[in-house]
Design a protein around this motif. Structure first.
Motif, PDB file in Angstrom:
ATOM      1  N   ILE A  81       0.817  -1.134  -0.135  1.00 38.68           N
ATOM      2  CA  ILE A  81      -0.008   0.002   0.147  1.00 38.68           C
ATOM      3  C   ILE A  81       0.808   1.675  -0.602  1.00 38.68           C
ATOM      4  N   ASN A  82       2.346   0.943   0.976  1.00 39.95           N
ATOM      5  CA  ASN A  82       2.946   1.821   0.995  1.00 39.95           C
ATOM      6  C   ASN A  82       3.601   2.522  -0.776  1.00 39.95           C
ATOM      7  N   ALA A  83       3.752   1.815  -1.314  1.00 42.19           N
ATOM      8  CA  ALA A  83       4.169   1.406  -2.693  1.00 42.19           C
ATOM      9  C   ALA A  83       3.597   1.880  -3.137  1.00 42.19           C
ATOM     10  N   PHE A  84       2.198   1.994  -3.458  1.00 44.09           N
ATOM     11  CA  PHE A  84       1.539   2.080  -4.659  1.00 44.09           C
ATOM     12  C   PHE A  84       0.652   3.853  -4.007  1.00 44.09           C
ATOM     13  N   LEU A  85       1.090   4.077  -2.542  1.00 45.12           N
ATOM     14  CA  LEU A  85       1.115   5.286  -2.713  1.00 45.12           C
ATOM     15  C   LEU A  85       2.516   6.495  -3.051  1.00 45.12           C
ATOM     16  N   GLU A  86       3.671   5.594  -2.778  1.00 45.83           N
ATOM     17  CA  GLU A  86       4.769   6.786  -3.344  1.00 45.83           C
ATOM     18  C   GLU A  86       4.644   6.967  -4.891  1.00 45.83           C
ATOM     19  N   ALA A  87       4.364   5.869  -5.707  1.00 45.12           N
ATOM     20  CA  ALA A  87       4.359   5.538  -7.165  1.00 45.12           C
ATOM     21  C   ALA A  87       3.186   6.530  -7.429  1.00 45.12           C
ATOM     22  N   ALA A  88       2.163   7.015  -7.004  1.00 43.65           N
ATOM     23  CA  ALA A  88       0.937   7.540  -7.055  1.00 43.65           C
ATOM     24  C   ALA A  88       0.771   9.012  -7.293  1.00 43.65           C
ATOM     25  N   ARG A  89       2.283   9.465  -5.948  1.00 49.16           N
ATOM     26  CA  ARG A  89       2.333  10.698  -5.947  1.00 49.16           C
ATOM     27  C   ARG A  89       3.676  11.459  -7.132  1.00 49.16           C
TER      28      ARG A  89
END
Length: 179
Positions: A81-89
């Motif tokens: 989930i953290n990796a997704f959030l970083e990628a989304a940013r």
């Protein structure tokens, strides 16, 4: 596993139609076939481990998430989930439109997850992928010459109002003056 669901109105904002739209869009982009029912239970079950979210951002921009954990252990799912959030940013989703890991993992605020996916869906069009929601406006910067700017200073705009034919006759506030 029993999951505590907050009943203080945070999840009252949750919109099933938008959640369905997000899941349908995720299927389009990833080529997957997840259940697209927008109810909270399904939305949570489909996304909670973060693997589909990582596949999504990797489908938008190849290799943006280097390692996707397929383990069902809590900290591995939260890493996804953290990796997704970083990628989304990195893909252009503003920080105020992302969510906290616990919003999804602990099912605290699924509405913020929907908001993040909608925002990512608008950005996906910039990467040649199908997008969802309203199309984002494009920057339209204008440059005026010094001469043009000076000419604008001599004009009284209509926002200032007009005083054509205005005078103060007939105006009396309060009590009249007695002599």
């Amino acid at each position: 596993m029993l999951v505590h669901v907050r009943s203080d109105g945070v999840n009252a904002k949750y919109n099933e139609e938008l959640a369905t739209e997000c899941l349908v869009w995720i299927n389009q982009v990833t080529g997957g076939s997840v259940n697209t029912a927008g109810d909270m239970d399904n939305f949570y079950e489909v996304l909670k481990d973060g693997t589909l979210l990582c596949q999504l951002v990797n489908s938008i921009q190849s290799g943006i998430v280097k390692k996707v954990n397929n383990s069902k252990m809590a900290f591995k799912c939260m890493e996804n989930i953290n990796a997704f959030l970083e990628a989304a940013r990195q893909l252009g989703v503003p920080a105020q439109e992302t969510f906290q890991t616990v919003d999804l993992w602990e099912r605290q605020n699924l509405n913020s997850v929907v908001i993040c996916l909608q925002s990512l869906g608008r950005k996906a069009g910039n990467y040649g992928k199908p997008s969802i929601g309203p199309k984002e406006a494009e920057k339209n910067e204008r440059v005026f010459s010094e001469e043009k700017l000076k000419a604008g200073q001599t004009i009284i705009g209509l926002q200032m109002g007009s005083n054509k034919g205005a005078n103060q006759s007939g105006i009396n506030f309060g009590n009249t003056r007695h002599m």
